[in-house]
Design a protein around this motif. Structure first.
Motif, PDB file in Angstrom:
ATOM      1  N   VAL A  80       5.240   2.547  -2.103  1.00 27.05           N
ATOM      2  CA  VAL A  80       5.142   1.945  -1.384  1.00 27.05           C
ATOM      3  C   VAL A  80       5.037   0.929  -0.486  1.00 27.05           C
ATOM      4  CG1 VAL A  80       3.859   1.827  -3.496  1.00 27.05           C
ATOM      5  CG2 VAL A  80       5.448   0.394  -2.992  1.00 27.05           C
ATOM      6  N   PHE A  81       4.935   0.396   1.163  1.00 35.26           N
ATOM      7  CA  PHE A  81       5.202  -0.110   1.901  1.00 35.26           C
ATOM      8  C   PHE A  81       4.411  -1.148   1.078  1.00 35.26           C
ATOM      9  CE2 PHE A  81       4.588   4.069   3.464  1.00 35.26           C
ATOM     10  CZ  PHE A  81       5.442   4.527   3.619  1.00 35.26           C
ATOM     11  N   LEU A  82       5.620  -2.283   2.156  1.00 36.23           N
ATOM     12  CA  LEU A  82       5.203  -3.868   2.837  1.00 36.23           C
ATOM     13  C   LEU A  82       5.257  -4.782   3.685  1.00 36.23           C
ATOM     14  CD1 LEU A  82       6.854  -6.249   0.237  1.00 36.23           C
ATOM     15  CD2 LEU A  82       7.626  -4.405   1.417  1.00 36.23           C
ATOM     16  N   ALA A 106       1.133  -1.086   0.056  1.00 30.92           N
ATOM     17  CA  ALA A 106       0.256   0.253   0.001  1.00 30.92           C
ATOM     18  C   ALA A 106       0.673   0.967   0.182  1.00 30.92           C
ATOM     19  CB  ALA A 106      -0.789  -0.338   1.566  1.00 30.92           C
ATOM     20  N   ALA A 107       0.199   1.962  -0.680  1.00 33.95           N
ATOM     21  CA  ALA A 107       0.975   3.703  -0.432  1.00 33.95           C
ATOM     22  C   ALA A 107       0.876   4.388   0.542  1.00 33.95           C
ATOM     23  CB  ALA A 107       0.025   4.330  -1.548  1.00 33.95           C
ATOM     24  N   ARG A 111       9.287   0.156   4.062  1.00 30.56           N
ATOM     25  CA  ARG A 111       9.871   0.569   2.330  1.00 30.56           C
ATOM     26  C   ARG A 111       9.586  -0.903   1.769  1.00 30.56           C
ATOM     27  NH1 ARG A 111       8.476   6.238   2.505  1.00 30.56           N
ATOM     28  NH2 ARG A 111       8.644   6.534   4.399  1.00 30.56           N
ATOM     29  N   LEU A 112       9.373  -0.809   0.747  1.00 28.07           N
ATOM     30  CA  LEU A 112       9.471  -1.502  -0.524  1.00 28.07           C
ATOM     31  C   LEU A 112      10.044  -0.514  -1.626  1.00 28.07           C
ATOM     32  CD1 LEU A 112       8.828  -3.646  -2.769  1.00 28.07           C
ATOM     33  CD2 LEU A 112       6.694  -2.110  -3.657  1.00 28.07           C
ATOM     34  N   ASP A 121      17.756   0.809   1.147  1.00 22.24           N
ATOM     35  CA  ASP A 121      17.479   2.046   1.225  1.00 22.24           C
ATOM     36  C   ASP A 121      16.170   2.579   1.345  1.00 22.24           C
ATOM     37  OD1 ASP A 121      17.909   4.517   1.513  1.00 22.24           O
ATOM     38  OD2 ASP A 121      19.896   4.226   0.429  1.00 22.24           O
ATOM     39  N   SER A 122      15.854   2.919   2.815  1.00 23.01           N
ATOM     40  CA  SER A 122      14.473   2.828   2.874  1.00 23.01           C
ATOM     41  C   SER A 122      14.355   4.558   1.888  1.00 23.01           C
ATOM     42  CB  SER A 122      14.511   4.116   4.050  1.00 23.01           C
ATOM     43  OG  SER A 122      14.489   5.205   4.969  1.00 23.01           O
ATOM     44  N   GLY A 123      15.462   5.555   1.508  1.00 18.92           N
ATOM     45  CA  GLY A 123      15.176   6.589   1.090  1.00 18.92           C
ATOM     46  C   GLY A 123      15.084   7.912   1.868  1.00 18.92           C
ATOM     47  N   GLY A 124      15.572   7.684   3.390  1.00 23.19           N
ATOM     48  CA  GLY A 124      15.465   8.176   4.420  1.00 23.19           C
ATOM     49  C   GLY A 124      16.598   7.651   5.169  1.00 23.19           C
TER      50      GLY A 124
END
Length: 170
Positions: free
Chosen positions: A44-46, A18-19, A140-141, A100-103
């Motif tokens: 998105v996440f999973l 899901a977003a 995070r996906l 990498d979570s992008g954060g």
């Protein structure tokens, strides 16, 4: 990256993607092969688990199998956290992916097998986030876009993949 990350699961596994990690809709549940054929376009996440009912929730009662445990630490920095994952893998942890979570952080995906309790204890003792280790926790996906207010957009990157550690992939 998204295809490879989703490809860790068996094609028939029912996944939650899901977003928004706080919302659960029936459209959030699809088989892995369906997510791979129609990749999500938003951030998105999973979770590292599979589910029983596509009309259920992400709660433990709807959990089918815990496939993976995710380890995350926001304060060590990406390089230190990745070094800890490499150390754990060299000492027998079945590490299957690093994202990498992008954060601020990287997430280590470990196979949920008989050694999981040992590794959970190791990472908890090192101060890793216990919430990320929950079977139903959204993470995070890889390949998703991380979009946050007042921050530049970042791609959630797949840094490491080891399909050889996944028994249903061999």
């Amino acid at each position: 990256m998204m295809t490879a990350h989703l490809g860790l699961f068996d094609p028939t596994d029912l996944l939650w993607v899901a977003a928004d990690p706080t919302r659960v809709f029936s459209t959030s549940f699809r088989k892995a092969k369906e997510w791979i054929s129609q990749l999500p376009s938003a951030s998105v996440f999973l979770s590292g688990s599979t589910y029983k009912n596509p009309f259920g929730s992400r709660r433990t009662a709807n959990l089918d199998q815990t496939r993976f445990c995710v380890f995350e630490h926001d304060r060590f920095g990406k390089e230190t956290t990745a070094a800890i994952f490499r150390h754990a893998e060299a000492n027998g942890m079945p590490l299957v992916a690093v994202v990498d979570s992008g954060g601020k952080s990287v997430h280590g995906w470990c196979l949920a097998d008989e050694s999981l309790l040992r590794w959970r204890e190791f990472f908890l003792a090192a101060g890793f986030d216990s919430k990320a280790m929950r079977p139903t926790q959204p993470v995070r996906l890889a390949g998703g876009k991380r979009v946050e207010e007042d921050k530049p957009m970042a791609i959630q990157k797949l840094l490491y993949l080891n399909l050889g550690a996944v028994p249903w992939k061999s």
